[in-house]
Motif scaffolding. Structure first.
Motif, PDB file in Angstrom:
ATOM      1  N   ILE A 293       0.819  -1.212   0.000  1.00 23.79           N
ATOM      2  CA  ILE A 293       0.000   0.000   0.000  1.00 23.79           C
ATOM      3  C   ILE A 293       0.852   1.260   0.000  1.00 23.79           C
ATOM      4  CG2 ILE A 293      -2.083  -0.946   1.098  1.00 23.79           C
ATOM      5  CD1 ILE A 293      -0.927  -0.127   3.813  1.00 23.79           C
ATOM      6  N   ALA A 294       0.243   2.365  -0.406  1.00 24.10           N
ATOM      7  CA  ALA A 294       0.874   3.686  -0.350  1.00 24.10           C
ATOM      8  C   ALA A 294      -0.129   4.651   0.287  1.00 24.10           C
ATOM      9  CB  ALA A 294       1.249   4.153  -1.758  1.00 24.10           C
ATOM     10  N   PRO A 295       0.379   5.740   0.877  1.00 25.13           N
ATOM     11  CA  PRO A 295      -0.540   6.665   1.555  1.00 25.13           C
ATOM     12  C   PRO A 295      -1.292   7.556   0.574  1.00 25.13           C
ATOM     13  CG  PRO A 295       1.707   7.495   1.694  1.00 25.13           C
ATOM     14  CD  PRO A 295       1.787   6.156   1.016  1.00 25.13           C
ATOM     15  N   VAL A 296      -2.526   7.919   0.925  1.00 23.71           N
ATOM     16  CA  VAL A 296      -3.263   8.975   0.218  1.00 23.71           C
ATOM     17  C   VAL A 296      -3.561  10.016   1.286  1.00 23.71           C
ATOM     18  CG1 VAL A 296      -5.373   9.542  -1.046  1.00 23.71           C
ATOM     19  CG2 VAL A 296      -4.234   7.353  -1.453  1.00 23.71           C
ATOM     20  N   GLY A 297      -2.757  11.081   1.305  1.00 23.92           N
ATOM     21  CA  GLY A 297      -2.804  12.057   2.393  1.00 23.92           C
ATOM     22  C   GLY A 297      -1.699  11.770   3.396  1.00 23.92           C
ATOM     23  N   GLY A 298      -1.585  12.594   4.382  1.00 22.20           N
ATOM     24  CA  GLY A 298      -0.465  12.513   5.326  1.00 22.20           C
ATOM     25  C   GLY A 298      -0.600  11.394   6.335  1.00 22.20           C
ATOM     26  N   MET A 299       0.153  10.313   6.118  1.00 22.70           N
ATOM     27  CA  MET A 299       0.087   9.163   7.006  1.00 22.70           C
ATOM     28  C   MET A 299       1.492   8.597   7.136  1.00 22.70           C
ATOM     29  SD  MET A 299      -2.351   5.821   6.546  1.00 22.70           S
ATOM     30  CE  MET A 299      -3.942   6.590   6.493  1.00 22.70           C
ATOM     31  N   SER A 300       1.886   8.240   8.348  1.00 18.64           N
ATOM     32  CA  SER A 300       3.228   7.738   8.559  1.00 18.64           C
ATOM     33  C   SER A 300       3.208   6.210   8.659  1.00 18.64           C
ATOM     34  CB  SER A 300       3.795   8.356   9.844  1.00 18.64           C
ATOM     35  OG  SER A 300       4.738   7.486  10.414  1.00 18.64           O
ATOM     36  N   ALA A 301       4.077   5.549   7.908  1.00 20.78           N
ATOM     37  CA  ALA A 301       4.137   4.083   7.910  1.00 20.78           C
ATOM     38  C   ALA A 301       4.444   3.560   9.309  1.00 20.78           C
ATOM     39  CB  ALA A 301       5.196   3.609   6.926  1.00 20.78           C
ATOM     40  N   GLN A 302       5.254   4.323  10.058  1.00 20.94           N
ATOM     41  CA  GLN A 302       5.677   3.871  11.391  1.00 20.94           C
ATOM     42  C   GLN A 302       4.516   3.713  12.365  1.00 20.94           C
ATOM     43  OE1 GLN A 302       8.691   6.717  11.520  1.00 20.94           O
ATOM     44  NE2 GLN A 302      10.068   5.252  10.560  1.00 20.94           N
ATOM     45  N   ALA A 303       3.418   4.427  12.101  1.00 26.01           N
ATOM     46  CA  ALA A 303       2.283   4.377  13.032  1.00 26.01           C
ATOM     47  C   ALA A 303       1.303   3.262  12.681  1.00 26.01           C
ATOM     48  CB  ALA A 303       1.560   5.733  13.018  1.00 26.01           C
ATOM     49  N   LEU A 304       1.575   2.513  11.612  1.00 24.26           N
ATOM     50  CA  LEU A 304       0.535   1.637  11.076  1.00 24.26           C
ATOM     51  C   LEU A 304       0.489   0.175  11.536  1.00 24.26           C
ATOM     52  CD1 LEU A 304      -0.025   2.815   7.410  1.00 24.26           C
ATOM     53  CD2 LEU A 304      -1.109   3.560   9.523  1.00 24.26           C
ATOM     54  N   PRO A 305       1.608  -0.445  11.956  1.00 22.09           N
ATOM     55  CA  PRO A 305       1.498  -1.870  12.301  1.00 22.09           C
ATOM     56  C   PRO A 305       0.390  -2.140  13.329  1.00 22.09           C
ATOM     57  CG  PRO A 305       3.786  -1.251  12.160  1.00 22.09           C
ATOM     58  CD  PRO A 305       2.996   0.029  12.024  1.00 22.09           C
ATOM     59  N   GLY A 306      -0.449  -3.126  13.012  1.00 22.32           N
ATOM     60  CA  GLY A 306      -1.555  -3.469  13.908  1.00 22.32           C
ATOM     61  C   GLY A 306      -2.835  -2.691  13.654  1.00 22.32           C
ATOM     62  N   LYS A 307      -2.761  -1.646  12.825  1.00 30.64           N
ATOM     63  CA  LYS A 307      -3.958  -0.855  12.540  1.00 30.64           C
ATOM     64  C   LYS A 307      -4.819  -1.566  11.494  1.00 30.64           C
ATOM     65  CE  LYS A 307      -2.715   2.908  14.925  1.00 30.64           C
ATOM     66  NZ  LYS A 307      -1.404   2.497  15.419  1.00 30.64           N
ATOM     67  N   ARG A 308      -6.126  -1.462  11.685  1.00 28.65           N
ATOM     68  CA  ARG A 308      -7.047  -2.075  10.725  1.00 28.65           C
ATOM     69  C   ARG A 308      -7.523  -1.077   9.686  1.00 28.65           C
ATOM     70  NH1 ARG A 308     -10.895  -5.335  14.993  1.00 28.65           N
ATOM     71  NH2 ARG A 308      -9.152  -6.248  16.136  1.00 28.65           N
ATOM     72  N   PHE A 309      -7.719  -1.570   8.481  1.00 25.28           N
ATOM     73  CA  PHE A 309      -8.243  -0.743   7.384  1.00 25.28           C
ATOM     74  C   PHE A 309      -9.475  -1.401   6.789  1.00 25.28           C
ATOM     75  CE2 PHE A 309      -4.151   1.173   7.816  1.00 25.28           C
ATOM     76  CZ  PHE A 309      -4.339   2.481   7.405  1.00 25.28           C
ATOM     77  N   ARG A 310     -10.341  -0.568   6.201  1.00 24.02           N
ATOM     78  CA  ARG A 310     -11.576  -1.076   5.598  1.00 24.02           C
ATOM     79  C   ARG A 310     -11.736  -0.498   4.203  1.00 24.02           C
ATOM     80  NH1 ARG A 310     -16.969   1.047   5.940  1.00 24.02           N
ATOM     81  NH2 ARG A 310     -16.286   2.566   7.466  1.00 24.02           N
ATOM     82  N   PHE A 311     -12.096  -1.362   3.264  1.00 25.67           N
ATOM     83  CA  PHE A 311     -12.377  -0.922   1.899  1.00 25.67           C
ATOM     84  C   PHE A 311     -13.854  -0.566   1.781  1.00 25.67           C
ATOM     85  CE2 PHE A 311      -8.521  -3.310   1.637  1.00 25.67           C
ATOM     86  CZ  PHE A 311      -7.776  -2.640   0.695  1.00 25.67           C
ATOM     87  N   ARG A 312     -14.219   0.106   0.699  1.00 24.69           N
ATOM     88  CA  ARG A 312     -15.603   0.504   0.490  1.00 24.69           C
ATOM     89  C   ARG A 312     -16.555  -0.706   0.558  1.00 24.69           C
ATOM     90  NH1 ARG A 312     -18.431   4.356  -2.764  1.00 24.69           N
ATOM     91  NH2 ARG A 312     -16.531   5.309  -3.494  1.00 24.69           N
TER      92      ARG A 312
END
Ligand SMILES: [Zn+2]
Length: 336
Positions: free
Chosen positions: A79-98
């Motif tokens: 994945i790549a960011p859309v808007g200001g997001m830091s990769a370092q903050a992401l492990p363990g975070k959940r994401f949802r698609f439309r």
């Protein structure tokens, strides 16, 4: 306002795919506005008629997210960011698609956590291989944080996408409270693609040709442990923006805001934001220039899945915006 903010923040709307947020806002504003229209980029305009001058008030509908760049043979997604997001903050975070498909971010083996960047992280949507994953998602699909709204004890609340659905909520609540007649025309703009460079507000300001611009957005705070030094705190009132990286707010607009707050005993703070920008940054340089300012909602942990705001700040932001829009703004002299 909690229910309104819950509905707005839990709706899916990364930059470029704001349509579910737009549909919700349209339904919430039904019958309370003189004219409703959209443009080619997806901006939503809610207009209240009135004599000159014209004021554009803007909050952005989009939230930050991630986009699929690659799916490997084992079904892991890059994945790549859309808007200001830091990769370092992401492990363990959940994401949802439309579509509702969810996944969690994790990272490859690292020697040192400092090596963690976008090339080392992946999204796992629980599929055994590329073929199975491709049945659910595709290259270019967008996802946003999967995190629900919660009210905390004492009046604060926590959610993804407070940036800037709380701005949308403040505008909607203000629309509810405005009287039938206004001393000037107002266009409430629910803009698209702010997080990727104020794009929606750029074209919307060109179209509406406002005499004044006001953005309603979140701002950072300096009140958490060892935070970057900043005047703004949570719970001390909406912030009247002086400057960020996108705009030096017009002294006249700033004065109108400060005077309206002082006259009506609304607590407020002055905001100098050293990072970040907002829709006022696009509006103020539209056409021949538009005097602009911003009302900012103090927000902790901006761009994380757990952004925290204070309900009293929201209430006071509504009050300030309502007072501002029901007072007379000076007519603009234009010499052509
Ligand atoms: Zn924002």
């Amino acid at each position: 306002m909690d229910n309104l903010i819950k509905a707005l923040t839990e709706t899916f709307g990364p930059s470029g795919e704001e349509d579910e947020v737009r549909t919700l806002i349209k339904s919430l504003a039904k019958g309370k506005i003189d004219r409703v229209y959209e443009d080619a980029l997806g901006n939503l305009y809610l207009e209240r008629e009135g004599p000159a001058p014209k004021i554009m008030v803007s909050a952005h509908m989009d939230e930050i997210g991630v986009i699929i760049t690659h799916i490997d043979d084992n079904g892991f997604i890059r994945i790549a960011p859309v808007g200001g997001m830091s990769a370092q903050a992401l492990p363990g975070k959940r994401f949802r698609f439309r579509s509702g498909t969810i996944g969690t971010v994790y990272h490859e083996k690292l020697k040192n956590i400092k090596e963690l960047d976008w090339t080392k992280i992946y999204l796992d949507i629980g599929q055994p291989d590329r073929k199975a994953a491709m049945k659910l998602v595709n290259i270019g699909d967008l996802a946003c944080y999967d995190q629900s709204f919660r009210a905390m004890e004492g009046g604060r609340c926590i959610s993804k996408a407070m940036d800037d659905r709380v701005g949308c909520a403040v505008m909607l609540e203000t629309i509810n409270r405005l009287p039938r007649e206004l001393p000037q025309a107002v266009c409430f703009l629910f803009s698209v693609q702010e997080e990727v460079g104020l794009r929606g507000a750029t074209t919307a300001a060109y179209r509406y040709e406002p005499d004044y611009g006001i953005a309603v957005d979140v701002t950072l705070v300096g009140d958490t442990p060892k935070a970057h030094t900043m005047e703004v705190s949570l719970g001390k009132g909406p912030a009247i923006k002086v400057k960020d990286r996108s705009v030096l707010c017009h002294p006249l607009v700033r004065k109108l805001m400060v005077d309206a707050a002082a006259k009506n005993n609304i607590p407020y703070q002055l905001e100098v934001l050293e990072r970040g920008g907002t829709d006022a940054g696009a509006i103020h340089i539209s056409r021949e220039g538009v005097p602009s300012g911003a009302i900012s909602i103090p927000c902790r942990y901006v761009h994380s899945p757990s952004e925290v705001v204070d309900s009293a700040d929201l209430e006071n932001a509504v009050l300030l915006l309502e007072k501002l829009l029901t007072q007379n703004w000076p007519k603009q002299e234009r010499s052509y």
